[in-house]
Write a protein that holds these residues in place. Structure first.
Motif, PDB file in Angstrom:
ATOM      1  N   LYS B 330     103.968 119.684  80.477  1.00  0.00           N
ATOM      2  CA  LYS B 330     102.641 120.288  80.592  1.00  0.00           C
ATOM      3  C   LYS B 330     102.000 120.411  79.198  1.00  0.00           C
ATOM      4  N   SER B 331     102.782 120.893  78.220  1.00  0.00           N
ATOM      5  CA  SER B 331     102.242 121.059  76.857  1.00  0.00           C
ATOM      6  C   SER B 331     101.780 119.722  76.285  1.00  0.00           C
ATOM      7  N   GLU B 332     102.597 118.682  76.557  1.00  0.00           N
ATOM      8  CA  GLU B 332     102.220 117.353  76.054  1.00  0.00           C
ATOM      9  C   GLU B 332     100.925 116.885  76.703  1.00  0.00           C
ATOM     10  N   PHE B 333     100.827 117.151  78.022  1.00  0.00           N
ATOM     11  CA  PHE B 333      99.628 116.745  78.745  1.00  0.00           C
ATOM     12  C   PHE B 333      98.393 117.480  78.202  1.00  0.00           C
ATOM     13  N   VAL B 334      98.546 118.797  78.015  1.00  0.00           N
ATOM     14  CA  VAL B 334      97.431 119.612  77.514  1.00  0.00           C
ATOM     15  C   VAL B 334      96.999 119.111  76.140  1.00  0.00           C
ATOM     16  N   SER B 392      99.963 124.562  72.939  1.00  0.00           N
ATOM     17  CA  SER B 392     100.763 123.350  73.029  1.00  0.00           C
ATOM     18  C   SER B 392     101.583 123.133  71.756  1.00  0.00           C
ATOM     19  N   ARG B 393     100.927 123.351  70.619  1.00  0.00           N
ATOM     20  CA  ARG B 393     101.645 123.156  69.340  1.00  0.00           C
ATOM     21  C   ARG B 393     102.770 124.172  69.186  1.00  0.00           C
ATOM     22  N   ILE B 394     102.454 125.432  69.539  1.00  0.00           N
ATOM     23  CA  ILE B 394     103.475 126.483  69.400  1.00  0.00           C
ATOM     24  C   ILE B 394     104.680 126.165  70.278  1.00  0.00           C
ATOM     25  N   GLU B 395     104.412 125.821  71.545  1.00  0.00           N
ATOM     26  CA  GLU B 395     105.519 125.613  72.479  1.00  0.00           C
ATOM     27  C   GLU B 395     106.307 124.343  72.208  1.00  0.00           C
ATOM     28  N   SER B 396     105.647 123.377  71.632  1.00  0.00           N
ATOM     29  CA  SER B 396     106.399 122.151  71.318  1.00  0.00           C
ATOM     30  C   SER B 396     107.001 122.216  69.911  1.00  0.00           C
ATOM     31  N   GLY B 397     106.728 123.326  69.192  1.00  0.00           N
ATOM     32  CA  GLY B 397     107.296 123.508  67.845  1.00  0.00           C
ATOM     33  C   GLY B 397     106.604 122.655  66.798  1.00  0.00           C
ATOM     34  N   ASN B 398     105.385 122.245  67.098  1.00  0.00           N
ATOM     35  CA  ASN B 398     104.672 121.376  66.152  1.00  0.00           C
ATOM     36  C   ASN B 398     103.616 122.109  65.307  1.00  0.00           C
ATOM     37  N   MET B 399     103.561 123.423  65.419  1.00  0.00           N
ATOM     38  CA  MET B 399     102.578 124.172  64.622  1.00  0.00           C
ATOM     39  C   MET B 399     103.022 124.184  63.151  1.00  0.00           C
ATOM     40  N   ALA B 527      97.810 134.514  69.120  1.00  0.00           N
ATOM     41  CA  ALA B 527      97.849 135.405  67.953  1.00  0.00           C
ATOM     42  C   ALA B 527      99.248 135.981  67.753  1.00  0.00           C
ATOM     43  N   LEU B 528      99.855 136.450  68.866  1.00  0.00           N
ATOM     44  CA  LEU B 528     101.200 137.039  68.761  1.00  0.00           C
ATOM     45  C   LEU B 528     102.211 136.010  68.274  1.00  0.00           C
ATOM     46  N   LYS B 529     102.146 134.807  68.860  1.00  0.00           N
ATOM     47  CA  LYS B 529     103.116 133.773  68.470  1.00  0.00           C
ATOM     48  C   LYS B 529     102.953 133.399  67.000  1.00  0.00           C
ATOM     49  N   LEU B 530     101.695 133.342  66.534  1.00  0.00           N
ATOM     50  CA  LEU B 530     101.453 133.001  65.117  1.00  0.00           C
ATOM     51  C   LEU B 530     102.004 134.097  64.224  1.00  0.00           C
ATOM     52  N   ALA B 531     101.709 135.366  64.593  1.00  0.00           N
ATOM     53  CA  ALA B 531     102.195 136.497  63.785  1.00  0.00           C
ATOM     54  C   ALA B 531     103.723 136.504  63.731  1.00  0.00           C
ATOM     55  N   GLN B 532     104.348 136.274  64.892  1.00  0.00           N
ATOM     56  CA  GLN B 532     105.822 136.279  64.934  1.00  0.00           C
ATOM     57  C   GLN B 532     106.398 135.145  64.087  1.00  0.00           C
ATOM     58  N   ALA B 533     105.722 134.004  64.113  1.00  0.00           N
ATOM     59  CA  ALA B 533     106.218 132.862  63.327  1.00  0.00           C
ATOM     60  C   ALA B 533     106.140 133.135  61.832  1.00  0.00           C
ATOM     61  N   MET B 534     105.274 134.104  61.456  1.00  0.00           N
ATOM     62  CA  MET B 534     105.146 134.416  60.021  1.00  0.00           C
ATOM     63  C   MET B 534     105.870 135.728  59.684  1.00  0.00           C
ATOM     64  N   GLY B 535     106.780 136.132  60.559  1.00  0.00           N
ATOM     65  CA  GLY B 535     107.605 137.318  60.307  1.00  0.00           C
ATOM     66  C   GLY B 535     106.930 138.619  60.679  1.00  0.00           C
TER      67      GLY B 535
END
Lengths: 126, 559
Positions: B330-334, B392-399, B527-535
């Motif tokens: 789904k993420s790839e499709f999106v 999509s980027r977050i879930e596929s780890g491509n951010m 926003a939450l996923k970005l914040a978590q990725a930056m600690g």
């Protein structure tokens, strides 16, 4: 199974062989030991030693003469002309594996020996 | 004709002259074989493997049964009538064993060619079983027909057994090297069990009866030891059932143990003549049986529950894997679809703006509003697509993150300055406050992403506050070495259910529609996923609907 039943139970179409008592004074008898565990006849106690002949004939013929049990049948050790095949074999010391009486008891009265032994008597000779 | 030197048996089977070992080798072994075959068949009557095992055990039990008749009976007619069955079974059991091993190894039926071959092999045995080729007479002194057995017939059906003894190991060894580690163990167990059974059963019965027929052995009772091979086979089959669930049977070790115990206790009746001992044995047998039934039922229930749980766990793992795969697809499709949509939308918004601003000539006044709506809708769609792309980027780890040191205090103040006109346009006051006590508010993060988070949080506050004020407070905590950005509003607030799910994908507040705000429900998730990725982290608080909200962004401070 049906064929077996018909042959062996209904027709009694098979040979039977058995040992019959033998008089060592009139024939060359096989030697046997009552104790089956003793392999060598020379080790057998005298009381357990017995003399025998081997009889082979058709079951149907024997049943006609003796019924199902031959223990009290006077015809068990004789062959008759009506039988398809009947043989009484006596011990032949020349034959490998035969355990015959080592003493010839017949030498004192050979005239009374019916028939000559060692030999095999068949009903064709009777 | 009656064997005149032997006594007649009582109840057809019991002869006083025979040693007890004859019964001990025949009755319990036949019962165990029969029970095993019936048990396996009962648990999976449609499985070919189970049916074949039943036929083998039935054949063996029948062989044992007629062997006992031959040992105990004195009627030549009866013994001769059953005698051909020995030959038939001694040919049939090896063929069934080869068939059984084929199905066990390849999990499918054998070919018709092989079936025809087996039938051709068996045919002479069946056709000549009642003839002189097999049997011509009977010795009523020794009470057996050994000396009248046809040598060629005997060699023929024994050769079938020999074929099985070669064929089966060859098959098993060949498959052993191709098998999985788990199946290798099963092949090993089956090979040992079957090999032991056939080798002891066929070789001993043949060798002993042959030696007896030629007069080298007077007593053929040694052949009975060949029957014990079936016990070894039964033990290995039981291990296969208990450990590997072969034959699709749920037999538990406890069940097998209790069955074996009951059979062993039952077998003691053969040796016991004393009445008191028989009563004690009977009581023990009944008690063992009753306790065994209760025990196995209880254990069975527990094991079934455990198996059910294990199955559920396996199913869940499987479903989870599938869900993850679907989510990735789904993420790839999106991602692909969003890229295709974003480019034309940027053009639409850009051209609409240029037309409205007069780059292509004077625009009539009545066109100005529709053009503005086109531009606004296009930009909203572009932002929505950007949200999808981010997810999509977050879930596929491509951010990608570009970490640098920067001042959060300044960035927040500038963001407030940028958004203040929009807030004022909505009739809301946007205030900025700072209460940094132990730091300058410098953090190490991706400045662009932090700004995106702030835009999202403050933008949301503006959207969901119809009137009142929004206060943005930057503060720090020296003990936890963290810097916080609080966004407090006097807006529509949230109930507990909304609060619990507010950071999930596609979730919007229950009251969101009341203020006529458009949104995808992805902004806070991103926003939450970005914040978590930056600690860091984002938390939300509200005293309830109509009570306003507080969102707090926290990040580790660089001291």
């Amino acid at each position: 199974m049906a064929a077996s039943y018909y042959r062996f139970v209904v027709l009694d179409d098979y040979l039977v062989s058995y040992k019959m008592d033998c008089d060592p004074t009139v024939a060359s008898c096989y030697l046997g030991c009552q104790d089956l565990i003793i392999a060598d006849i020379s080790d057998c106690p005298t009381a357990d030693v017995f003399y025998y002949t081997k009889v082979e004939r058709y079951a149907a013929d024997l049943i006609k003469l003796c019924g199902e049990n031959i223990t009290a049948c006077p015809f068990a050790n004789t062959c008759t002309n009506q039988e398809r095949s009947c043989s009484i074999s006596f011990c032949d010391p020349q034959k490998i594996g035969s355990i015959c009486d080592p003493v010839d008891h017949r030498s004192s009265d050979t005239a009374s020996l019916p028939p000559q032994s060692p030999k095999t008597t068949t009903n064709s000779e009777l | 004709m009656i064997c005149y030197l032997f006594p007649e048996p009582s109840y057809f089977f019991f002869s006083p002259d025979l040693p007890v070992i004859i019964y001990y080798s025949h009755i319990p072994v036949a019962i165990i074989a029969l029970l095993l075959g019936l048990f396996v068949f009962w648990n999976g009557p449609r499985l070919l493997l189970n049916r074949l095992l039943l036929f083998i055990t039935l054949g063996f039990s029948l062989w044992t049964f007629i062997s006992l008749i031959a040992w105990t009976n004195v009627d030549a007619g009866v013994i001769l009538f059953i005698w051909p069955l020995f030959a038939i079974l001694q040919a049939l059991i090896p063929i069934l064993s080869i068939y059984f091993i084929y199905v066990f190894l390849y999990k499918k039926d054998i070919s018709n060619k092989l079936k025809v071959f087996f039938t051709i092999l068996l045919l002479p045995v069946l056709l000549f079983a009642h003839t002189n080729l097999n049997l011509s007479g009977f010795n009523i002194t020794q009470c057996n027909p050994f000396e009248y057995e046809g040598l060629f017939y005997k060699i023929y059906y024994t050769a079938i057994g020999a074929i099985a003894l070669i064929w089966i190991p060859v098959l098993m060894i060949r498959e052993y090297y191709r098998a999985t580690p788990d199946f290798k163990k099963q092949i090993m167990l089956m090979g040992i069990g079957m090999g032991f059974f056939l080798l002891s059963f066929l070789s001993l019965t043949f060798v002993i009866t042959y030696l007896t027929s030629i007069g080298l052995l007077y007593d053929s009772r040694l052949e009975i030891y060949g029957l014990f091979g079936m016990l070894v086979f039964a033990v290995f089959i039981t291990i296969l059932i208990v450990k590997f669930k072969t034959f699709n049977v749920n037999l538990f070790a406890s069940q097998a143990l209790i069955i074996a115990l009951v059979i062993l206790i039952g077998a003691q009746f053969v040796f016991t003549e004393n009445k008191t001992a028989i009563i004690i044995l009977s009581t023990t047998l009944v008690m063992t049986g009753v306790i065994g039934i209760f025990l196995t039922r209880s254990i069975r229930r527990e094991i079934l529950q455990r198996d059910e749980l294990a199955n559920l766990a396996n199913n869940l793992t499987e479903v989870n894997k599938r869900l993850m795969a679907i989510d990735k697809q789904k993420s790839e499709f999106v991602s692909i679809a969003s890229h295709q949509l974003r480019s034309p939308l940027t053009s639409i918004a850009g051209y609409a703006s240029m037309i409205r601003e007069g780059d292509y000539g004077v625009v009539p006044a009545k066109l100005s509003e529709p053009l503005e709506r086109i531009e606004r809708s296009a930009r909203f769609m572009a932002e929505s697509i950007e949200d999808f792309l981010n997810v999509s980027r977050i879930e596929s780890g491509n951010m990608k993150y570009n970490f640098t040191d920067f001042n959060l205090h300044q960035l927040t103040e500038h963001t407030c300055d940028d958004l203040r006109p929009e807030a004022l346009h909505n009739g809301v006051i946007l205030l900025f406050r700072s209460r940094l006590e132990s730091s300058q508010g410098v953090i190490n993060a991706d400045q662009g992403k932090i700004q995106q988070i702030l835009f999202n949080l403050i933008g949301n506050a503006i959207k969901y506050t119809p009137k009142g004020s929004i206060t943005v407070l930057v503060r720090d905590n020296g003990k936890t070495k963290k810097v916080f950005v609080d966004i407090l509003d006097t807006g529509i607030g949230m109930n507990k259910d909304t609060l619990d799910n507010i950071f999930q994908k596609f979730k919007r507040g229950d009251s969101a529609n009341t203020v006529n705000v458009r949104g995808t429900g992805l902004g806070l998730y991103v926003a939450l996923k970005l914040a978590q990725a930056m600690g860091g982290n984002i938390t939300a608080h509200s005293d309830g609907e109509g009570q306003g909200s507080r969102f707090t962004l926290e990040l580790p401070v660089v001291m």
